[in-house]
Write a protein that holds these residues in place. Structure first.
Motif, PDB file in Angstrom:
ATOM      1  N   SER A   1     -12.625  -4.772  -4.324  1.00  0.00           N
ATOM      2  CA  SER A   1     -11.321  -4.001  -4.652  1.00  0.00           C
ATOM      3  C   SER A   1     -11.191  -2.890  -3.804  1.00  0.00           C
ATOM      4  O   SER A   1     -10.012  -2.644  -3.181  1.00  0.00           O
ATOM      5  CB  SER A   1     -11.200  -3.815  -6.163  1.00  0.00           C
ATOM      6  OG  SER A   1     -10.212  -3.196  -6.415  1.00  0.00           O
ATOM      7  N   LEU A   2     -12.174  -2.311  -3.626  1.00  0.00           N
ATOM      8  CA  LEU A   2     -12.108  -1.095  -2.815  1.00  0.00           C
ATOM      9  C   LEU A   2     -11.765  -1.502  -1.355  1.00  0.00           C
ATOM     10  O   LEU A   2     -11.051  -0.916  -0.581  1.00  0.00           O
ATOM     11  CB  LEU A   2     -13.299  -0.202  -2.918  1.00  0.00           C
ATOM     12  CG  LEU A   2     -13.288   1.164  -1.922  1.00  0.00           C
ATOM     13  CD1 LEU A   2     -12.323   2.077  -2.398  1.00  0.00           C
ATOM     14  CD2 LEU A   2     -14.686   1.661  -2.209  1.00  0.00           C
ATOM     15  N   HIS A   3     -12.487  -2.536  -0.835  1.00  0.00           N
ATOM     16  CA  HIS A   3     -12.190  -2.739   0.362  1.00  0.00           C
ATOM     17  C   HIS A   3     -10.787  -3.272   0.691  1.00  0.00           C
ATOM     18  O   HIS A   3     -10.067  -2.776   1.509  1.00  0.00           O
ATOM     19  CB  HIS A   3     -13.104  -3.938   0.930  1.00  0.00           C
ATOM     20  CG  HIS A   3     -12.896  -4.592   2.220  1.00  0.00           C
ATOM     21  ND1 HIS A   3     -12.216  -5.892   2.395  1.00  0.00           N
ATOM     22  CD2 HIS A   3     -12.636  -4.111   3.564  1.00  0.00           C
ATOM     23  CE1 HIS A   3     -12.056  -6.110   3.478  1.00  0.00           C
ATOM     24  NE2 HIS A   3     -12.255  -5.445   4.414  1.00  0.00           N
ATOM     25  N   ASP A   4     -10.339  -3.952  -0.417  1.00  0.00           N
ATOM     26  CA  ASP A   4      -8.678  -4.239  -0.127  1.00  0.00           C
ATOM     27  C   ASP A   4      -7.783  -2.814  -0.405  1.00  0.00           C
ATOM     28  O   ASP A   4      -6.943  -3.060   0.437  1.00  0.00           O
ATOM     29  CB  ASP A   4      -8.418  -5.121  -1.418  1.00  0.00           C
ATOM     30  CG  ASP A   4      -6.972  -5.859  -1.470  1.00  0.00           C
ATOM     31  OD1 ASP A   4      -6.607  -6.509  -0.426  1.00  0.00           O
ATOM     32  OD2 ASP A   4      -6.380  -5.432  -2.206  1.00  0.00           O
ATOM     33  N   HIS A   5      -8.336  -2.079  -1.238  1.00  0.00           N
ATOM     34  CA  HIS A   5      -7.304  -0.926  -1.150  1.00  0.00           C
ATOM     35  C   HIS A   5      -7.346  -0.099   0.076  1.00  0.00           C
ATOM     36  O   HIS A   5      -6.401   0.230   0.547  1.00  0.00           O
ATOM     37  CB  HIS A   5      -7.943  -0.121  -2.396  1.00  0.00           C
ATOM     38  CG  HIS A   5      -7.060   0.878  -2.866  1.00  0.00           C
ATOM     39  ND1 HIS A   5      -5.905   0.621  -3.872  1.00  0.00           N
ATOM     40  CD2 HIS A   5      -6.743   2.010  -2.518  1.00  0.00           C
ATOM     41  CE1 HIS A   5      -5.200   1.587  -4.163  1.00  0.00           C
ATOM     42  NE2 HIS A   5      -5.654   2.640  -3.496  1.00  0.00           N
ATOM     43  N   LEU A   6      -8.589  -0.078   0.779  1.00  0.00           N
ATOM     44  CA  LEU A   6      -8.747   0.702   1.892  1.00  0.00           C
ATOM     45  C   LEU A   6      -7.891   0.145   3.030  1.00  0.00           C
ATOM     46  O   LEU A   6      -7.685   0.686   4.053  1.00  0.00           O
ATOM     47  CB  LEU A   6     -10.389   1.154   2.334  1.00  0.00           C
ATOM     48  CG  LEU A   6     -11.071   1.895   1.119  1.00  0.00           C
ATOM     49  CD1 LEU A   6     -12.434   1.943   1.631  1.00  0.00           C
ATOM     50  CD2 LEU A   6     -10.549   3.486   1.305  1.00  0.00           C
ATOM     51  N   SER A   7      -7.949  -0.990   3.067  1.00  0.00           N
ATOM     52  CA  SER A   7      -7.366  -1.912   4.094  1.00  0.00           C
ATOM     53  C   SER A   7      -5.857  -1.537   4.039  1.00  0.00           C
ATOM     54  O   SER A   7      -5.297  -1.826   5.329  1.00  0.00           O
ATOM     55  CB  SER A   7      -7.620  -3.403   4.005  1.00  0.00           C
ATOM     56  OG  SER A   7      -8.922  -3.765   3.928  1.00  0.00           O
ATOM     57  N   ARG A   8      -5.187  -1.024   3.180  1.00  0.00           N
ATOM     58  CA  ARG A   8      -3.863  -0.583   3.221  1.00  0.00           C
ATOM     59  C   ARG A   8      -3.386   0.671   3.551  1.00  0.00           C
ATOM     60  O   ARG A   8      -2.340   1.144   3.831  1.00  0.00           O
ATOM     61  CB  ARG A   8      -3.322  -0.871   1.847  1.00  0.00           C
ATOM     62  CG  ARG A   8      -3.480  -2.116   1.036  1.00  0.00           C
ATOM     63  CD  ARG A   8      -3.182  -2.260  -0.411  1.00  0.00           C
ATOM     64  NE  ARG A   8      -3.597  -3.661  -0.758  1.00  0.00           N
ATOM     65  CZ  ARG A   8      -3.498  -3.569  -2.237  1.00  0.00           C
ATOM     66  NH1 ARG A   8      -2.763  -2.838  -2.975  1.00  0.00           N
ATOM     67  NH2 ARG A   8      -3.702  -4.837  -2.664  1.00  0.00           N
ATOM     68  N   LEU A   9      -4.576   1.375   4.111  1.00  0.00           N
ATOM     69  CA  LEU A   9      -4.247   2.751   4.528  1.00  0.00           C
ATOM     70  C   LEU A   9      -3.531   2.821   5.987  1.00  0.00           C
ATOM     71  O   LEU A   9      -4.008   1.847   6.783  1.00  0.00           O
ATOM     72  CB  LEU A   9      -5.587   3.574   4.697  1.00  0.00           C
ATOM     73  CG  LEU A   9      -6.035   4.151   3.276  1.00  0.00           C
ATOM     74  CD1 LEU A   9      -7.306   4.755   3.583  1.00  0.00           C
ATOM     75  CD2 LEU A   9      -5.281   5.080   2.840  1.00  0.00           C
ATOM     76  N   PRO A  10      -2.610   3.820   6.246  1.00  0.00           N
ATOM     77  CA  PRO A  10      -2.010   3.376   7.758  1.00  0.00           C
ATOM     78  C   PRO A  10      -3.121   4.080   8.634  1.00  0.00           C
ATOM     79  O   PRO A  10      -3.905   4.994   8.630  1.00  0.00           O
ATOM     80  CB  PRO A  10      -1.133   4.772   7.645  1.00  0.00           C
ATOM     81  CG  PRO A  10      -1.483   5.733   6.266  1.00  0.00           C
ATOM     82  CD  PRO A  10      -2.214   4.837   5.415  1.00  0.00           C
ATOM     83  N   ASP A  11      -2.989   3.134   9.731  1.00  0.00           N
ATOM     84  CA  ASP A  11      -4.074   3.388  10.834  1.00  0.00           C
ATOM     85  C   ASP A  11      -3.520   4.268  11.936  1.00  0.00           C
ATOM     86  O   ASP A  11      -2.633   3.505  12.639  1.00  0.00           O
ATOM     87  CB  ASP A  11      -4.786   1.944  11.140  1.00  0.00           C
ATOM     88  CG  ASP A  11      -5.932   2.121  12.027  1.00  0.00           C
ATOM     89  OD1 ASP A  11      -6.330   3.048  12.572  1.00  0.00           O
ATOM     90  OD2 ASP A  11      -6.923   1.082  12.102  1.00  0.00           O
ATOM     91  N   GLN A  12      -4.104   5.234  12.325  1.00  0.00           N
ATOM     92  CA  GLN A  12      -3.375   6.214  13.597  1.00  0.00           C
ATOM     93  C   GLN A  12      -4.263   5.596  14.722  1.00  0.00           C
ATOM     94  O   GLN A  12      -3.706   6.397  15.904  1.00  0.00           O
ATOM     95  CB  GLN A  12      -3.632   7.512  13.186  1.00  0.00           C
ATOM     96  CG  GLN A  12      -2.935   7.989  11.950  1.00  0.00           C
ATOM     97  CD  GLN A  12      -1.477   7.642  11.934  1.00  0.00           C
ATOM     98  OE1 GLN A  12      -0.769   7.864  12.942  1.00  0.00           O
ATOM     99  NE2 GLN A  12      -0.706   7.156  10.576  1.00  0.00           N
TER     100      GLN A  12
END
Length: 235
Positions: free
Chosen positions: A5-16
């Motif tokens: 679940s944490l992996h899925d959540h972190l995957s949604r962060l904006p990537d600069q």
């Protein structure tokens, strides 16, 4: 399930990072998080932690394959440094806070072990939840320190031994409880411990200081002068 679940959540962060990036942000940050909770302290240690991931773990994180083969690549030092230097810490903190709220009650809990005396007459040893302060278990003591069965140390050890279990729980306590018998009692009940080390355990303190030599402090040292030049290290 929590790690997935944490992996899925972190995957949604904006990537600069640049558009031609090879390693997904969720995969890189998941490795960083797992490395940190496993005791790694800097980017070099995080990188080596990533090297030790099994092929199945690398696949589940969505790491890229090498030349369409079954070998899954892991990030190098520059990948971690580049991502962490561009990541907005406020955005990351907000994302992690949201994830923690979503999983409230399902994550391993932390319990604080401490004793308090009332007018040196009667006292309570309490094992309380870190977040809520709700008592998990309590025991009576008659003296703060000493060798008797009703001192804080002995009362705490009996309290721990009488619990059904401490599975998925971390027990923290001050230096008074930094004793092998207390640590063994916690582990025997399935728990983990975080005990403060002071000069009542000189050998343990010396070993801890030797093991941490050269690493940045976990907490700031209030004894240092305010005008001292700070040392900055990568996360």
């Amino acid at each position: 399930p929590q790690i997935e679940s944490l992996h899925d959540h972190l995957s949604r962060l904006p990537d600069q990072r640049a558009a031609n990036r090879e390693f997904p942000i969720g995969a890189v940050l998941s490795i960083v998080v797992m490395a940190l909770v496993s005791g790694q302290r800097d980017i070099s240690q995080i990188m080596r932690f990533g090297w030790r991931l099994t092929p199945a773990q690398r696949k589940s994180l969505g790491l890229p394959r090498k030349d369409a083969k079954k070998f899954y690549r892991v990030p190098g030092y520059k990948v971690y440094y580049n991502l962490l230097s561009k990541l907005n810490p406020d955005t990351l903190a907000e994302s992690l806070s949201t994830w923690l709220r979503l999983h409230s009650g399902t994550l391993p809990s932390s319990l604080a072990l401490d004793g308090k005396m009332i007018r040196e007459t009667v006292g309570i040893v309490c094992l309380a939840d870190h977040e809520t302060g709700v008592p998990h278990a309590m025991g009576c003591m008659s003296i703060k320190e000493g060798e008797g069965d009703r001192c804080e140390l002995k009362t705490a050890q009996k309290l721990i031994a009488a619990l059904p279990d401490l599975n998925h729980k971390l027990v923290s306590a001050d230096a008074l409880h930094c004793q092998a018998a207390t640590a063994q009692a916690i582990v025997a009940q399935g728990g983990d411990y975080l005990l403060q080390v002071k000069d009542n355990q000189k050998t343990v303190r010396a070993l801890a200081e030797a093991g941490m030599a050269g690493l940045p402090p976990f907490l700031p040292d209030s004894r240092k002068t305010m005008d001292a030049k700070p040392t900055v290290r990568s996360p």
